[in-house]
Structures are given as C-alpha cells and as structure tokens.
Motif scaffolding. Structure first.
Motif, PDB file in Angstrom:
ATOM      1  N   MET A   1       0.889  -1.090  -0.022  1.00  0.00           N
ATOM      2  CA  MET A   1       0.143  -0.310   0.029  1.00  0.00           C
ATOM      3  C   MET A   1       0.829   1.304  -0.188  1.00  0.00           C
ATOM      4  SD  MET A   1      -3.093   1.386   2.672  1.00  0.00           S
ATOM      5  CE  MET A   1      -4.098  -0.054   2.076  1.00  0.00           C
ATOM      6  N   PHE A   2       1.932   1.251   0.956  1.00  0.00           N
ATOM      7  CA  PHE A   2       2.736   2.476   0.937  1.00  0.00           C
ATOM      8  C   PHE A   2       3.407   2.725  -0.266  1.00  0.00           C
ATOM      9  CE2 PHE A   2       2.578   1.506   5.556  1.00  0.00           C
ATOM     10  CZ  PHE A   2       2.168   2.775   5.870  1.00  0.00           C
ATOM     11  N   ARG A   3       3.679   1.551  -1.200  1.00  0.00           N
ATOM     12  CA  ARG A   3       4.551   1.663  -2.437  1.00  0.00           C
ATOM     13  C   ARG A   3       3.551   2.209  -3.490  1.00  0.00           C
ATOM     14  NH1 ARG A   3       7.465  -3.615  -4.608  1.00  0.00           N
ATOM     15  NH2 ARG A   3       8.585  -3.011  -2.785  1.00  0.00           N
ATOM     16  N   TRP A   4       2.499   1.831  -3.306  1.00  0.00           N
ATOM     17  CA  TRP A   4       1.385   2.519  -4.433  1.00  0.00           C
ATOM     18  C   TRP A   4       1.157   3.948  -4.046  1.00  0.00           C
ATOM     19  CZ3 TRP A   4      -3.455   4.708  -3.253  1.00  0.00           C
ATOM     20  CH2 TRP A   4      -4.408   4.925  -4.662  1.00  0.00           C
ATOM     21  N   ARG A   5       1.179   4.269  -2.788  1.00  0.00           N
ATOM     22  CA  ARG A   5       0.943   5.700  -2.597  1.00  0.00           C
ATOM     23  C   ARG A   5       2.215   6.592  -3.048  1.00  0.00           C
ATOM     24  NH1 ARG A   5      -1.507   6.113   3.616  1.00  0.00           N
ATOM     25  NH2 ARG A   5      -3.740   5.311   3.037  1.00  0.00           N
ATOM     26  N   ASN A   6       3.315   5.968  -2.829  1.00  0.00           N
ATOM     27  CA  ASN A   6       4.513   6.715  -3.340  1.00  0.00           C
ATOM     28  C   ASN A   6       4.752   6.612  -4.599  1.00  0.00           C
ATOM     29  OD1 ASN A   6       5.487   6.969  -0.695  1.00  0.00           O
ATOM     30  ND2 ASN A   6       6.614   5.113  -0.749  1.00  0.00           N
ATOM     31  N   ASN A   7       4.130   5.668  -5.380  1.00  0.00           N
ATOM     32  CA  ASN A   7       3.989   5.749  -7.055  1.00  0.00           C
ATOM     33  C   ASN A   7       3.293   6.810  -7.347  1.00  0.00           C
ATOM     34  OD1 ASN A   7       6.003   3.694  -7.030  1.00  0.00           O
ATOM     35  ND2 ASN A   7       4.732   2.208  -7.491  1.00  0.00           N
ATOM     36  N   THR A   8       1.877   6.851  -6.783  1.00  0.00           N
ATOM     37  CA  THR A   8       1.080   7.922  -7.100  1.00  0.00           C
ATOM     38  C   THR A   8       1.613   9.256  -7.006  1.00  0.00           C
ATOM     39  OG1 THR A   8      -0.724   6.413  -6.477  1.00  0.00           O
ATOM     40  CG2 THR A   8      -1.345   8.897  -6.559  1.00  0.00           C
ATOM     41  N   SER A   9       2.295   9.471  -5.699  1.00  0.00           N
ATOM     42  CA  SER A   9       2.664  10.719  -5.369  1.00  0.00           C
ATOM     43  C   SER A   9       4.123  11.172  -6.459  1.00  0.00           C
ATOM     44  CB  SER A   9       3.423  10.914  -4.163  1.00  0.00           C
ATOM     45  OG  SER A   9       4.023  11.870  -3.689  1.00  0.00           O
ATOM     46  N   HIS A  10       4.703   9.972  -6.640  1.00  0.00           N
ATOM     47  CA  HIS A  10       5.688  10.137  -7.914  1.00  0.00           C
ATOM     48  C   HIS A  10       5.336  10.745  -9.203  1.00  0.00           C
ATOM     49  CE1 HIS A  10       9.659   9.876  -9.469  1.00  0.00           C
ATOM     50  NE2 HIS A  10       9.283   9.013 -10.518  1.00  0.00           N
ATOM     51  N   ASP A  11       4.030  10.063  -9.800  1.00  0.00           N
ATOM     52  CA  ASP A  11       3.336  10.199 -10.865  1.00  0.00           C
ATOM     53  C   ASP A  11       2.869  11.415 -10.997  1.00  0.00           C
ATOM     54  OD1 ASP A  11       3.824   7.738 -11.598  1.00  0.00           O
ATOM     55  OD2 ASP A  11       1.904   6.819 -11.189  1.00  0.00           O
ATOM     56  N   GLN A  12       2.401  12.009  -9.773  1.00  0.00           N
ATOM     57  CA  GLN A  12       1.901  13.405  -9.752  1.00  0.00           C
ATOM     58  C   GLN A  12       2.868  14.705 -10.039  1.00  0.00           C
ATOM     59  OE1 GLN A  12      -0.190  13.408  -5.982  1.00  0.00           O
ATOM     60  NE2 GLN A  12      -2.249  12.656  -6.753  1.00  0.00           N
ATOM     61  N   GLU A  13       4.143  13.991  -9.146  1.00  0.00           N
ATOM     62  CA  GLU A  13       5.116  15.034  -9.149  1.00  0.00           C
ATOM     63  C   GLU A  13       5.741  15.058 -10.730  1.00  0.00           C
ATOM     64  OE1 GLU A  13       8.145  13.980  -6.433  1.00  0.00           O
ATOM     65  OE2 GLU A  13       7.005  14.293  -4.738  1.00  0.00           O
ATOM     66  N   ASN A  14       5.786  13.919 -11.363  1.00  0.00           N
ATOM     67  CA  ASN A  14       6.141  13.968 -12.864  1.00  0.00           C
ATOM     68  C   ASN A  14       5.321  14.732 -13.746  1.00  0.00           C
ATOM     69  OD1 ASN A  14       8.337  12.533 -12.301  1.00  0.00           O
ATOM     70  ND2 ASN A  14       7.502  10.493 -12.915  1.00  0.00           N
ATOM     71  N   ASP A  15       4.003  14.555 -13.564  1.00  0.00           N
ATOM     72  CA  ASP A  15       3.196  15.265 -14.297  1.00  0.00           C
ATOM     73  C   ASP A  15       3.221  16.808 -14.048  1.00  0.00           C
ATOM     74  OD1 ASP A  15       1.852  13.249 -15.058  1.00  0.00           O
ATOM     75  OD2 ASP A  15       0.311  13.110 -13.770  1.00  0.00           O
ATOM     76  N   SER A  16       3.428  17.081 -12.830  1.00  0.00           N
ATOM     77  CA  SER A  16       3.631  18.590 -12.381  1.00  0.00           C
ATOM     78  C   SER A  16       4.893  19.278 -13.265  1.00  0.00           C
ATOM     79  CB  SER A  16       3.832  18.845 -10.933  1.00  0.00           C
ATOM     80  OG  SER A  16       3.963  20.164 -10.650  1.00  0.00           O
ATOM     81  N   VAL A  17       5.829  18.492 -13.013  1.00  0.00           N
ATOM     82  CA  VAL A  17       6.965  18.713 -13.846  1.00  0.00           C
ATOM     83  C   VAL A  17       7.002  18.929 -15.352  1.00  0.00           C
ATOM     84  CG1 VAL A  17       9.493  17.953 -14.382  1.00  0.00           C
ATOM     85  CG2 VAL A  17       8.574  18.171 -11.796  1.00  0.00           C
ATOM     86  N   GLN A  18       6.212  17.943 -15.976  1.00  0.00           N
ATOM     87  CA  GLN A  18       6.203  17.945 -17.207  1.00  0.00           C
ATOM     88  C   GLN A  18       5.310  19.200 -17.681  1.00  0.00           C
ATOM     89  OE1 GLN A  18       4.511  14.013 -18.316  1.00  0.00           O
ATOM     90  NE2 GLN A  18       6.269  12.925 -17.970  1.00  0.00           N
TER      91      GLN A  18
END
Length: 295
Positions: free
Chosen positions: A1-18
């Motif tokens: 579960m924690f990995r899923w949350r971290n991946n989601t957060s990471h994806d959001q950060e990537n979207d923001s950067v993009q």
C-alpha cells in the motif's frame, strides 16, 4: 500500500514537472509579447490553453495565437456596460449575486427573455458578461458556472443556430477552461431539436460540462444541488430564493465594474460618456465584490 501511494505521489510530481515544461515550451513558441497581450498571457492562461488542447503545445499555440489576434481586434476588455445595456434590459444574461459551493462566479442565462435581433450585439453583450464574470472570480478560482433557465422559451423566441454557434465559438476558443459546468434546467421539448444540432459544435471537454436537470429526475437534481445551495438557487431553477432582476441596480454594479476593469487593464474609461449613455440601465441582485486578474 505504501508503495502504491509513493508511486502515485511520484506520478503526480512527474505530471507537475511535465506541465511546467510544457508551459515554458508554449511561452517560447508564442515568443515575446507586449502590452495587454503580455498582461493576458499569465502562466495560468498558458495552462488553460494547454489543458484545453490536452497539453499539445502546437495545438495550444495555434489556439492562443488566434485568441491574441481576436482580443487585439475585438478588444473585449474595452466593452463598457453602457454600450450593451439595452441587451440586458430583460435580464436575459446576468451575473448572480451568489457563488456555487466552490466559490465560482455564476452567470444566469434566460434565452426565453431575448429582447433584441442583432446577433453581433448579443455576442458583444455575452462577451462583456464573460469578461465581467472572470473579473469577479475569487483569487482561488479560475472558472465560472452557468445556470440556464428556459422559462418563457417558445418556438417564436428560440435562439437561431448562428447565435448558439457564435456563443460556443467565443466560450470554447477564447475562454478555454473558464467554464466549470453549465446546468440546463428543465428544457422544453422544443429545445430537443435545437440541442441535436448545437451539441455538434461542442468539443469533448465542453460537452462533458453540460448537465441537463429535470425536476422529476432525482439524480440530476442531486447533481445540481452538489454544486449549489438551495437557499441561493432561484425558484425558477428549483431552489428557494426569490430573485427579481433589477436592471437599474445591475447597471450600477456593472458601471462600477467598468472602472475596475479599466484599472486592471491600465486605461481610463470615459465615465461621463457611460453615465450619459446609460440606457435607464437596470440589473440583478447586487453582486459580491471580489476580483481577480482576467487572463
């Protein structure tokens, strides 16, 4: 579960950067700006045009360049209330004195109250009120909501297709992502044929924002109530408020807002002309006084 949350957060950060990268790319593609075009093209503006074109920089560039040319020629920010006041005498479009639950500016449209024949003047009136709605957005909001009341609509006063097409063109192409939602309350049967044509003018994003509400359809009523407080909604739209359009009062508010717009865009209104050219102006319940940059 924690990995899923971290991946989601990471994806959001990537979207923001993009997204930031896309904004910078669009800025570079548009090139140097000056005057009101520079004032109009804020980062939030670039973001809206990119969002409207699914973050395709080339398509967003074309769209924004067309708006810049349109604004330069049409000068929507310079339209004064006294120039369009006759269009507003029946209250066919006005800014409500309440916001939706998210704090967004609300425009009430009543096509059954049409009182003029010139589509060009009607579009100028609509453009003025869209600019005014944006001017009065709270700082935390970029979008407005539309409530469309079909009271009084008949075969004789149904808007022509050209009017609908021009309205869609202005809203979609020159105010992208400014509309959050449009509720069409209890449209009559005569509207069905009209809608079958008009819906083809809408892009997919705008189409998804159009919601039909019928008093006997609980799901549609509940959806509208998720956006609006019953105490604010007028009875004509299924709410509890009694709102009577007062053209004179609304005109005073719009004249005051003309001064705000002039101050924001950096030019002086001919205020005496506005007073002298006042068409016995009238309006809606007094609007909330909150403003943010138009972009």
């Amino acid at each position: 579960m924690f990995r899923w949350r971290n991946n989601t957060s990471h994806d959001q950060e990537n979207d923001s950067v993009q997204h930031e990268s896309k904004i910078n790319e669009l800025k570079a593609a548009i090139g140097p700006l000056s005057g009101r075009s520079l004032q109009y093209c804020t980062d939030a503006c670039f973001r809206r045009y990119l969002d409207a074109r699914n973050w395709n920089v080339d398509k967003a560039k074309k769209m924004l360049e067309e708006t810049i040319r349109w604004r330069s020629a049409y000068k929507p920010e310079e339209i004064c209330w006294h120039e369009v006041a006759v269009e507003g005498e029946t209250g066919k479009i006005y800014r409500a004195n309440f916001h939706d639950r998210q704090g967004r500016t609300v425009l009430i449209l009543r096509p059954g109250m049409q009182n003029t024949k010139s589509i060009d003047n009607q579009m100028r009136h609509l453009t003025y009120l869209i600019e005014n709605a944006v001017l009065n957005l709270p700082e935390s909001q970029e979008q407005m909501a539309w409530l469309i009341d079909f009271t009084g609509l008949s075969i004789s006063n149904t808007p022509p297709i050209k009017s609908a097409r021009d309205t869609v063109n202005i809203l979609q192409n020159h105010y992208p992502e400014r509309l959050a939602v449009a509720f069409l309350y209890n449209p009559p049967r005569i509207f069905e044929a009209f809608w079958k044509i008009v819906k083809y003018f809408l892009d997919a994003k705008t189409f998804q924002k159009v919601k039909f509400v019928y008093p006997k359809d609980n799901d549609s009523v509940d959806l509208m109530r998720s956006y609006f407080d019953d105490e604010n909604l007028p009875t004509e739209l299924g709410g509890k408020a009694t709102l009577k359009y007062d053209h004179e009062e609304f005109s005073r508010s719009m004249t005051e807002d003309d001064e705000k717009a002039a101050a924001f865009w950096g030019f002086e209104r001919k205020l005496q002309q506005a007073v002298n050219g006042h068409h016995g102006a009238d309006g809606a319940p007094k609007p909330v006084d909150s403003a943010s940059p138009v972009s």
